[in-house]
Enzyme design. Sequence first.
Site, PDB file in Angstrom:
ATOM      1  N   HIS A   1      14.031  18.547  53.458  1.00  0.00           N
ATOM      2  CA  HIS A   1      12.907  19.663  53.914  1.00  0.00           C
ATOM      3  C   HIS A   1      12.287  20.378  53.523  1.00  0.00           C
ATOM      4  O   HIS A   1      12.153  20.092  51.946  1.00  0.00           O
ATOM      5  CB  HIS A   1      14.075  20.885  54.692  1.00  0.00           C
ATOM      6  CG  HIS A   1      14.980  20.901  53.811  1.00  0.00           C
ATOM      7  ND1 HIS A   1      16.250  19.848  52.775  1.00  0.00           N
ATOM      8  CD2 HIS A   1      15.384  22.315  52.948  1.00  0.00           C
ATOM      9  CE1 HIS A   1      16.904  21.040  51.854  1.00  0.00           C
ATOM     10  NE2 HIS A   1      16.139  22.266  51.718  1.00  0.00           N
TER      11      HIS A   1
ATOM     12  N   HIS B   1      10.686  24.550  52.455  1.00  0.00           N
ATOM     13  CA  HIS B   1      10.160  25.206  52.907  1.00  0.00           C
ATOM     14  C   HIS B   1       8.810  26.051  53.101  1.00  0.00           C
ATOM     15  O   HIS B   1       7.545  25.827  51.782  1.00  0.00           O
ATOM     16  CB  HIS B   1      11.116  26.640  51.261  1.00  0.00           C
ATOM     17  CG  HIS B   1      12.520  25.531  51.531  1.00  0.00           C
ATOM     18  ND1 HIS B   1      13.399  26.595  51.779  1.00  0.00           N
ATOM     19  CD2 HIS B   1      13.164  24.379  50.706  1.00  0.00           C
ATOM     20  CE1 HIS B   1      14.779  26.330  51.380  1.00  0.00           C
ATOM     21  NE2 HIS B   1      14.496  24.869  50.349  1.00  0.00           N
TER      22      HIS B   1
HETATM   23  P1  5GP Z   1      17.713  23.459  49.830  1.00  0.00           P
HETATM   24  O1  5GP Z   1      18.328  23.997  48.665  1.00  0.00           O
HETATM   25  O2  5GP Z   1      18.769  21.880  50.052  1.00  0.00           O
HETATM   26  O3  5GP Z   1      16.270  22.757  49.188  1.00  0.00           O
HETATM   27  O4  5GP Z   1      17.503  23.984  51.022  1.00  0.00           O
HETATM   28  C1  5GP Z   1      18.898  24.718  51.572  1.00  0.00           C
HETATM   29  C2  5GP Z   1      18.293  25.500  52.233  1.00  0.00           C
HETATM   30  O5  5GP Z   1      18.240  25.211  54.100  1.00  0.00           O
HETATM   31  C3  5GP Z   1      18.315  26.397  52.132  1.00  0.00           C
HETATM   32  O6  5GP Z   1      17.266  28.067  52.259  1.00  0.00           O
HETATM   33  C4  5GP Z   1      20.119  27.452  53.219  1.00  0.00           C
HETATM   34  O7  5GP Z   1      19.767  28.917  53.336  1.00  0.00           O
HETATM   35  C5  5GP Z   1      19.018  26.508  54.637  1.00  0.00           C
HETATM   36  N1  5GP Z   1      20.112  26.199  55.988  1.00  0.00           N
HETATM   37  C6  5GP Z   1      21.571  25.674  54.962  1.00  0.00           C
HETATM   38  N2  5GP Z   1      22.309  25.313  56.178  1.00  0.00           N
HETATM   39  C7  5GP Z   1      21.336  26.144  57.033  1.00  0.00           C
HETATM   40  C8  5GP Z   1      22.154  25.983  58.491  1.00  0.00           C
HETATM   41  O8  5GP Z   1      22.622  25.527  58.997  1.00  0.00           O
HETATM   42  N3  5GP Z   1      20.902  26.571  59.296  1.00  0.00           N
HETATM   43  C9  5GP Z   1      20.185  27.103  58.846  1.00  0.00           C
HETATM   44  N4  5GP Z   1      18.841  27.408  59.726  1.00  0.00           N
HETATM   45  N5  5GP Z   1      19.477  26.737  57.625  1.00  0.00           N
HETATM   46  C10 5GP Z   1      20.766  25.875  56.585  1.00  0.00           C
END
Ligand code: 5GP
Length: 135
Positions: free
Chosen positions: A99, A101
Site C-alpha cells: 500500500h 501512503h
Molecule cells: P504501514 O505501517 O503498514 O505502512 O501502514 C498501515 C496503515 O494502514 C496505517 O497507516 C494504518 O492506520 C492503516 N490501517 C490499518 N488497518 C486499517 C483498517 O482496517 N482500515 C483502514 N482504513 N486503514 C487501516
Amino acid sequence: MIDCIFCKIINHEIPADIFYEDENVIAMMDIKPVSRGHVLVIPKKHSNDLLTTDDVTLHHVITKIKEIAIALTKTVNAQGINISTNNGAAAGQAVFHLHFHLIPRFSSDGLVSWPHHDSEPKTRAQLAEEIKKNL
Ligand code: 5GP
Ligand code: ZN
C-alpha cells in the site's frame, strides 16, 4: 487463503471509506491518519510489499497514485504531499499487503521529516559501487 486485512477490505468483507475502485486498485481513507486527508492506495492483487510486486501491477498503482494525489491535494488544500510505502517491519510496515501512503502536507503542520546525517565522500562512493554491482 491469506489472512490479510487489506484483502478483506478489497473483498468488501469489512468496511472502509473507499472512494475509488477499479479492476486493479482501490483507494481509501487511512483509519489513523497522519494528517488530514491521509489516503492509502492499494493494488487488489496481494503482494507483501513493493519489492515483491510485479511491474504491471506497479504501473497500475503508480499512475493512479498520481491522479489521486492531484485530486487529494486540491480537496484538502494542501501545500505538499508525501507519497511513500514502507517495506519490511524495520521500515515501519505493519500491514503486509502493498500500500502507498498519500499524506497531505501543510506549511505549518509541525510534522517531523527525515533526519539527515553528514557522510564521507569515500563511504558514499563505496556504497554507490556496491549497489551498482547488485543491479
Ligand atoms: P504501514 O505501517 O503498514 O505502512 O501502514 C498501515 C496503515 O494502514 C496505517 O497507516 C494504518 O492506520 C492503516 N490501517 C490499518 N488497518 C486499517 C483498517 O482496517 N482500515 C483502514 N482504513 N486503514 C487501516
Ligand atoms: Zn492482502
